[in-house]
Design a protein around this motif. Structure first.
Motif, PDB file in Angstrom:
ATOM      1  N   ALA A 124       0.576  31.063  90.179  1.00 31.60           N
ATOM      2  CA  ALA A 124       0.531  30.540  88.589  1.00 31.60           C
ATOM      3  C   ALA A 124      -0.283  29.321  88.561  1.00 31.60           C
ATOM      4  CB  ALA A 124       2.048  30.221  88.537  1.00 31.60           C
ATOM      5  N   HIS A 125      -1.266  29.161  87.496  1.00 30.64           N
ATOM      6  CA  HIS A 125      -1.952  28.276  87.417  1.00 30.64           C
ATOM      7  C   HIS A 125      -1.412  27.273  86.756  1.00 30.64           C
ATOM      8  CE1 HIS A 125      -5.326  26.463  85.610  1.00 30.64           C
ATOM      9  NE2 HIS A 125      -5.979  25.816  87.126  1.00 30.64           N
ATOM     10  N   MET A 126      -0.827  26.435  87.083  1.00 29.85           N
ATOM     11  CA  MET A 126       0.379  25.723  85.810  1.00 29.85           C
ATOM     12  C   MET A 126      -0.592  23.755  85.993  1.00 29.85           C
ATOM     13  SD  MET A 126       1.933  27.264  84.880  1.00 29.85           S
ATOM     14  CE  MET A 126       3.330  28.561  84.374  1.00 29.85           C
ATOM     15  N   PRO A 127      -1.954  24.335  85.214  1.00 27.77           N
ATOM     16  CA  PRO A 127      -2.531  22.634  85.370  1.00 27.77           C
ATOM     17  C   PRO A 127      -1.549  21.428  84.806  1.00 27.77           C
ATOM     18  CG  PRO A 127      -3.034  23.835  83.699  1.00 27.77           C
ATOM     19  CD  PRO A 127      -2.865  25.225  84.615  1.00 27.77           C
ATOM     20  N   TYR A 128      -0.674  21.687  83.856  1.00 33.10           N
ATOM     21  CA  TYR A 128       0.166  20.603  83.331  1.00 33.10           C
ATOM     22  C   TYR A 128       1.165  20.313  84.303  1.00 33.10           C
ATOM     23  CZ  TYR A 128      -2.333  21.126  79.952  1.00 33.10           C
ATOM     24  OH  TYR A 128      -4.076  21.456  78.957  1.00 33.10           O
ATOM     25  N   GLY A 129       1.574  21.215  84.875  1.00 32.14           N
ATOM     26  CA  GLY A 129       2.725  21.147  85.948  1.00 32.14           C
ATOM     27  C   GLY A 129       3.699  22.376  85.916  1.00 32.14           C
ATOM     28  N   TYR A 138       2.180  24.932  95.280  1.00 34.46           N
ATOM     29  CA  TYR A 138       1.554  25.962  96.181  1.00 34.46           C
ATOM     30  C   TYR A 138       0.638  25.681  96.703  1.00 34.46           C
ATOM     31  CZ  TYR A 138      -0.404  29.866  99.646  1.00 34.46           C
ATOM     32  OH  TYR A 138      -0.475  30.607 100.392  1.00 34.46           O
ATOM     33  N   ASP A 139      -0.558  24.701  96.124  1.00 33.38           N
ATOM     34  CA  ASP A 139      -1.877  24.276  96.448  1.00 33.38           C
ATOM     35  C   ASP A 139      -2.928  24.097  95.212  1.00 33.38           C
ATOM     36  OD1 ASP A 139      -4.500  23.851  97.643  1.00 33.38           O
ATOM     37  OD2 ASP A 139      -4.901  25.647  97.394  1.00 33.38           O
ATOM     38  N   GLY A 140      -2.426  22.063  95.462  1.00 35.59           N
ATOM     39  CA  GLY A 140      -3.647  21.837  93.717  1.00 35.59           C
ATOM     40  C   GLY A 140      -2.052  22.153  92.990  1.00 35.59           C
ATOM     41  N   VAL A 141      -2.953  22.751  91.087  1.00 26.70           N
ATOM     42  CA  VAL A 141      -1.900  22.692  90.543  1.00 26.70           C
ATOM     43  C   VAL A 141      -1.751  24.294  90.746  1.00 26.70           C
ATOM     44  CG1 VAL A 141      -3.824  21.767  89.237  1.00 26.70           C
ATOM     45  CG2 VAL A 141      -4.225  23.471  89.582  1.00 26.70           C
ATOM     46  N   TRP A 142      -2.274  25.368  91.391  1.00 27.92           N
ATOM     47  CA  TRP A 142      -1.777  26.792  92.033  1.00 27.92           C
ATOM     48  C   TRP A 142       0.470  26.457  92.596  1.00 27.92           C
ATOM     49  CZ3 TRP A 142      -4.213  31.096  90.570  1.00 27.92           C
ATOM     50  CH2 TRP A 142      -5.329  30.813  89.988  1.00 27.92           C
ATOM     51  N   PHE A 143       0.629  27.487  92.139  1.00 25.25           N
ATOM     52  CA  PHE A 143       2.084  27.595  92.127  1.00 25.25           C
ATOM     53  C   PHE A 143       2.327  29.009  92.827  1.00 25.25           C
ATOM     54  CE2 PHE A 143       1.601  23.504  89.316  1.00 25.25           C
ATOM     55  CZ  PHE A 143       3.055  22.852  90.208  1.00 25.25           C
ATOM     56  N   ARG A 144       3.594  29.252  93.380  1.00 23.79           N
ATOM     57  CA  ARG A 144       3.783  30.943  93.613  1.00 23.79           C
ATOM     58  C   ARG A 144       4.783  30.734  92.663  1.00 23.79           C
ATOM     59  NH1 ARG A 144       2.478  34.137  97.646  1.00 23.79           N
ATOM     60  NH2 ARG A 144       3.491  35.414  96.578  1.00 23.79           N
ATOM     61  N   TYR A 145       5.189  31.452  91.644  1.00 28.45           N
ATOM     62  CA  TYR A 145       6.563  32.266  91.156  1.00 28.45           C
ATOM     63  C   TYR A 145       7.137  33.533  91.253  1.00 28.45           C
ATOM     64  CZ  TYR A 145       3.899  35.577  88.362  1.00 28.45           C
ATOM     65  OH  TYR A 145       3.312  36.789  87.619  1.00 28.45           O
ATOM     66  N   TRP A 146       8.293  33.776  90.831  1.00 27.58           N
ATOM     67  CA  TRP A 146       9.068  34.927  91.129  1.00 27.58           C
ATOM     68  C   TRP A 146      10.404  34.607  89.521  1.00 27.58           C
ATOM     69  CZ3 TRP A 146       9.587  30.635  93.787  1.00 27.58           C
ATOM     70  CH2 TRP A 146      10.200  30.022  94.239  1.00 27.58           C
TER      71      TRP A 146
END
Length: 160
Positions: A131-136, A151-159
């Motif tokens: 997930a690319h979430m620029p606002y968190g 995960y990394d910067g504005v990147w998250f793992r989602y499930w």
């Protein structure tokens, strides 16, 4: 021994590309069957031939594979090879449910979600991906809502 080596390489590859869970389960099944045959043949060979060094290669391959995957190195390599492609796609976030390659990942769908962009992959855990979430990452609203892990910067793992 060669079947074990091929299965171990396949599992490392699957971990690198965040691969399809059915392939991962198939590789684990074949590796289990190879492990059982190793146990029988290795025991018989050790008793009858007193040569245990060669029979240690297969378990050492498995232990090495587990250690490598546990360190996260294959996953990290896959991410580094795919991050630029995913970032370009996240800029537009074109919604689709057609399989596409982004770096080494096969993304099965892209959707917009609460100011971000979700890239679903065929991971072992089922529905989820990057997930690319620029606002968190938004807070989960319930049991059947997306859950996020940074995960990394504005990147998250989602499930789910």
């Amino acid at each position: 021994m060669s079947v074990t080596g091929l299965c171990c390489l396949g599992l490392i590859f699957q971990n690198t590309v965040d691969g399809d869970s059915s392939r991962t389960l198939d590789l684990l099944l074949v590796l289990s069957v190879a492990g059982l045959s190793w146990l029988v043949c290795g025991s018989v060979g050790l008793i009858s031939c007193d040569n245990g060094r060669l029979s240690l290669v297969a378990p050492l391959l498995v232990v090495g594979t587990v250690a490598l995957v546990w360190t996260g190195l294959p996953e990290n390599i896959g991410w580094r090879l795919s991050k630029d492609s995913l970032e370009r796609a996240a800029g537009d976030c074109v919604v689709t449910d057609v399989d596409a390659r982004y770096g080494v990942y096969t993304v099965t769908s892209v959707e917009q979600y609460r100011g971000g962009c979700l890239f679903e992959t065929r991971g072992l855990l089922g529905l989820g991906g990057y997930a690319h979430m620029p606002y968190g990452a938004p807070e989960s609203q319930g049991e059947y809502e997306y859950k996020f892990r940074h995960y990394d910067g504005v990147w998250f793992r989602y499930w789910i």
